[in-house]
Enzyme design. Sequence first.
Site, short mmCIF file in Angstrom:
data_model
loop_
_atom_site.label_atom_id
_atom_site.label_comp_id
_atom_site.label_asym_id
_atom_site.label_seq_id
_atom_site.Cartn_x
_atom_site.Cartn_y
_atom_site.Cartn_z
CE LYS A 173 23.28 -38.25 -27.19
NZ LYS A 173 23.25 -38.09 -28.65
CG ASP A 220 27.98 -43.76 -22.47
OD1 ASP A 220 27.71 -42.54 -22.43
OD2 ASP A 220 27.89 -44.43 -23.51
CG PHE A 257 22.55 -46.59 -28.03
CD1 PHE A 257 22.44 -47.22 -29.25
CD2 PHE A 257 22.88 -45.24 -28.00
CE1 PHE A 257 22.66 -46.51 -30.44
CE2 PHE A 257 23.10 -44.53 -29.17
CZ PHE A 257 22.98 -45.17 -30.40
#
Length: 426
Positions: free
Chosen positions: A280, A251, A166
């Site tokens: 984030k 990532d 993802f």
Amino acid sequence: MTAMRKKNHFEGFSNESDHTIFNLEEDFGAHHYERINLVVRHAKGCWLTDDKGKRYLDCLAAYSAANPGHHHPTITNALMDALIGNYASVLSNVVFTDPLGIFLSETAKFAPQMGPRFGNHGNKVLPKNGGVESVETAIKAMRYYGFKAKGIPDGQQEIIVFDNNFHGRTISTVSFSSSKKYKEGFGPLTPGFVSVKFGDIDAVKKAITPNTCGILVEPFQGEGGMQIPPKGFLKGLRNLSDENDLLLVCDEIQVGLGRTGKKFCFEHEDIVPDGVILGKALSGGLVPLSVFITNAKLMDMIFSKGSDGSTFGGYPLACVAGAASLKVFEEEHLAEQSAKKGKLLKARIQEIADRSPHVKEVRGKGLFIGIEVKEGNAMEFCQKLLKLGLIANDSHGHTIRISPPLVINEEEMDFMVTQLEKVLVD
């Protein structure tokens, strides 16, 4: 007579009923998220509060965005001071700003030397907004490196990715997703990606061709079911990248910044990639902010004037939040907190799992813990936990995801464990 303070627009919404808010989103919003019937009116630390004053322990932390806790005072005050001082509005990127320069410097030094095989030139940072924008930046970097440094014909570059990954939901990132619902009907999809089994180093070897330019990997798959690769997998990727002149990019949007008990998740295998993506929690979860960090030599080779850009990428307010967030990370030792608390919490959850008829396996590092259930209906357990004042979510349908803010205390962990026991054992 004392003048009345003008009512903030959002204060008017705080007086609306939950039902009204549900209807507003139903009537005027896209239905692209599965929601739970809860309207949050207040967020602080590890707790979310509804309009009736009921508190819920947040075990999602906005998918790791709220690592330092909701509305951390250091980060919040830095943003308020910047706004009151009128120096943190969005400005054209043709001018210089103090916040950007300071944030870039501190972020570059925060990471270890990326791409050590390219020399000790220091790091450079390219800032964006949402995390997927920095994923796209990394994809551009890998493709351009293949074209410029390896001589791969433009348009034939290939990047190795992993099943159940993802990395976001842009056209490029859904193009190499394993999830049908993320990409069906959005074609034509972006070519140039080869997906192999996560954790299978032999599959990676077989996938490498003369056109391979990079490997994009999550060191710990969160959305993919809270999956940890076998020991040695990341080292294997590092070795294959060195042997075949590939750019290895991690990532770490969800698993970086202390979430797994280390500053970076790749540190668990004592490797350093050629580039890393953060987002984030980089701003404490208060404003969108992400970065792609790589070796300065690579950054200068790949990105020239006009080859990339973003109006809001690196805008002053986000950079103020980013610098403050890095300060909090270092001064409050969030990675160390996550490692210590995560070890204790995982052991307590495992003790529950050993007595539960529902739990198949407990996986995790730091405060990133997955509880896989045998029936494959993790959301049903999450709904029961919600009634008990605990907010969790499922990962890949079969796993309860536990990822609270890293500042969670012992009393709050006791509360969490008690509710988990009620749902999984009693």
